[in-house]
Design an enzyme around this catalytic site. Structure first.
Site, mmCIF file in Angstrom:
data_model
loop_
_atom_site.group_PDB
_atom_site.id
_atom_site.type_symbol
_atom_site.label_atom_id
_atom_site.label_comp_id
_atom_site.label_asym_id
_atom_site.label_seq_id
_atom_site.Cartn_x
_atom_site.Cartn_y
_atom_site.Cartn_z
ATOM 1 N N GLY A 9 21.272 24.250 61.006
ATOM 2 C CA GLY A 9 19.998 24.616 61.638
ATOM 3 C C GLY A 9 18.816 23.990 60.919
ATOM 4 O O GLY A 9 17.763 24.606 60.773
ATOM 5 N N ALA A 10 18.991 22.716 60.487
ATOM 6 C CA ALA A 10 17.931 22.049 59.707
ATOM 7 C C ALA A 10 16.865 21.421 60.602
ATOM 8 O O ALA A 10 15.861 20.922 60.105
ATOM 9 C CB ALA A 10 18.555 20.986 58.808
ATOM 10 N N ARG A 34 21.765 20.373 66.474
ATOM 11 C CA ARG A 34 22.103 19.666 67.713
ATOM 12 C C ARG A 34 21.073 18.595 68.043
ATOM 13 O O ARG A 34 21.371 17.597 68.644
ATOM 14 C CB ARG A 34 22.214 20.671 68.867
ATOM 15 C CG ARG A 34 23.415 21.585 68.776
ATOM 16 C CD ARG A 34 23.302 22.730 69.737
ATOM 17 N NE ARG A 34 22.100 23.511 69.474
ATOM 18 C CZ ARG A 34 21.709 24.564 70.187
ATOM 19 N NH1 ARG A 34 22.419 24.953 71.223
ATOM 20 N NH2 ARG A 34 20.599 25.205 69.866
ATOM 21 N N ASN A 85 22.498 28.801 57.992
ATOM 22 C CA ASN A 85 21.213 29.224 58.553
ATOM 23 C C ASN A 85 21.156 29.175 60.074
ATOM 24 O O ASN A 85 20.416 29.943 60.692
ATOM 25 C CB ASN A 85 20.115 28.323 57.945
ATOM 26 C CG ASN A 85 18.813 28.385 58.697
ATOM 27 O OD1 ASN A 85 18.072 29.362 58.611
ATOM 28 N ND2 ASN A 85 18.520 27.334 59.487
ATOM 29 N N TYR A 151 21.810 41.192 69.011
ATOM 30 C CA TYR A 151 21.306 40.354 67.896
ATOM 31 C C TYR A 151 21.509 41.101 66.574
ATOM 32 O O TYR A 151 21.991 40.520 65.586
ATOM 33 C CB TYR A 151 19.832 39.981 68.107
ATOM 34 C CG TYR A 151 19.291 39.183 66.933
ATOM 35 C CD1 TYR A 151 19.783 37.895 66.656
ATOM 36 C CD2 TYR A 151 18.326 39.714 66.073
ATOM 37 C CE1 TYR A 151 19.321 37.167 65.560
ATOM 38 C CE2 TYR A 151 17.856 38.996 64.980
ATOM 39 C CZ TYR A 151 18.359 37.718 64.729
ATOM 40 O OH TYR A 151 17.906 36.999 63.636
ATOM 41 N N LYS A 155 23.761 40.102 63.224
ATOM 42 C CA LYS A 155 23.251 39.989 61.854
ATOM 43 C C LYS A 155 23.879 41.035 60.930
ATOM 44 O O LYS A 155 24.022 40.792 59.731
ATOM 45 C CB LYS A 155 21.717 40.071 61.858
ATOM 46 C CG LYS A 155 21.072 38.801 62.420
ATOM 47 C CD LYS A 155 21.392 37.579 61.541
ATOM 48 C CE LYS A 155 20.787 36.286 62.023
ATOM 49 N NZ LYS A 155 21.084 35.138 61.132
ATOM 50 N N GLY A 182 12.363 39.295 57.206
ATOM 51 C CA GLY A 182 11.766 39.981 58.356
ATOM 52 C C GLY A 182 11.121 38.933 59.240
ATOM 53 O O GLY A 182 11.694 37.852 59.446
ATOM 54 N N VAL A 184 9.363 35.912 60.607
ATOM 55 C CA VAL A 184 8.974 34.570 60.157
ATOM 56 C C VAL A 184 8.531 33.786 61.391
ATOM 57 O O VAL A 184 9.262 33.744 62.394
ATOM 58 C CB VAL A 184 10.177 33.808 59.534
ATOM 59 C CG1 VAL A 184 9.703 32.548 58.828
ATOM 60 C CG2 VAL A 184 10.982 34.700 58.598
#
Ligand code: NDP
Ligand code: 8X3
Length: 251
Positions: A9-10, A34, A85, A151, A155, A182, A184
């Protein structure tokens, strides 16, 4: 020799900022996502001299994950730090109105995707008796909020996997820890609300949210502790946030 960090997820948000932070800290980087164009732009934006290799795969595709990681060129094949991530929320509905495709996406990406990537990397860490895994959880993995159902479940699963990895891997000298943010301000809410920019922006209005850089700096701190120090589970919130549902917003 530089240590190598692989970040999933960069291409956006926390992952992108973490790539920049770890580049500043002298890591070689394997950047995954992706959106190849985003990764290529990021590669040009790193500290000069950062060795970087881009990998394009969807974490849901277990064969693609295994192929990409097992095919890493020799210079990048030893992964010292794995930052799990990649992930998102998809939708925000009461449970009886939830969309099955959204549920599949969250479980497949946030939980199974994290496992597929870990499976491709952790055995080499065990063989070397060394490595550091940082799982990006969430306050949503510590408490459940209305309409957060699946979700939050995904997590909470990351929280359990983080604990399970530590139980199984500490005897192999591998550090495992979670960073649980929290609110972001990233593309997270745009994805959650399927491109509704106004609704996404309203999530971050009336207070100062965390920035991706705030979280990346913490990840930089976590990876730079001495080998005998493992930050196992860290929660970070904006000062205006006390819990998932208690956020002090200026009128
Ligand atoms: P962004 O939407 O900005 O970034 C999400 C990243 O995940 C993108 O780089 C995206 O890359 C990648 N990703 C999503 N789906 C896939 C997939 N199927 N395969 C491969 N990569 C994928 O959000 P954030 O930076 O905020 O999110 C990063 C992590 O932080 C997530 O795990 C999220 O749950 C967590 N988090 C976020 C918080 C927030 O308030 N923003 C708070 C707490 C935790 P691409 O689309 O190019 O594949
Ligand atoms: C992202 C934070 O509160 O939107 O994990 O679930 S929240």
């Amino acid at each position: 020799m530089k240590k190598t960090a692989l970040i999933t997820g960069a291409s956006s948000g926390i992952g992108r900022a973490t790539a920049q932070e770890l580049s500043r800290r002298g890591f070689a980087l394997v950047l995954c996502g992706r959106r190849q164009d985003r990764l290529a732009a990021l590669a040009n934006d790193l500290d000069q001299g950062t060795p970087v290799h881009l990998l394009n795969f969807d974490v849901r595709d277990r064969a693609a994950v295994a192929r990409a990681i097992s095919g890493l060129p020799k210079a990048f094949a030893t992964v010292d730090v794995l930052v799990n991530n990649a992930g998102n929320a998809h939708g925000m509905d009461e449970i009886h109105q939830g969309d099955l495709d959204d549920w599949d996406a969250m479980i497949d990406i946030n939980v199974k995707g994290l496992l597929y990537v870990s499976k491709a990397i952790v055995p080499q860490m065990v063989a070397r008796k060394k490595g550091h895994i940082i799982n990006i959880g969430s306050t949503a993995g510590k408490e459940v909020y209305p309409k957060g159902n699946v979700y939050c479940a995904s997590k909470h699963a990351v929280d359990a996997i983080n604990q399970g990895m530590r139980l199984d891997l500490h005897a192999h000298g591998i550090r495992v820890g979670a960073v649980n943010p929290g609110l972001v301000q990233t593309e997270f809410s745009e994805v959650r609300f399927k491109g509704d920019g106004q609704r996404a922006a309203s999530v971050y209005q009336g207070y100062t949210p965390l920035t991706p850089e705030d979280v990346a700096e913490i990840i930089g701190f976590v990876v730079s502790r001495p080998q005998h120090v493992n930050i196992a589970d860290l929660v970070v919130m904006p000062t205006a946030q006390a819990s998932s549902t208690l956020i002090y917003k200026k009128p």
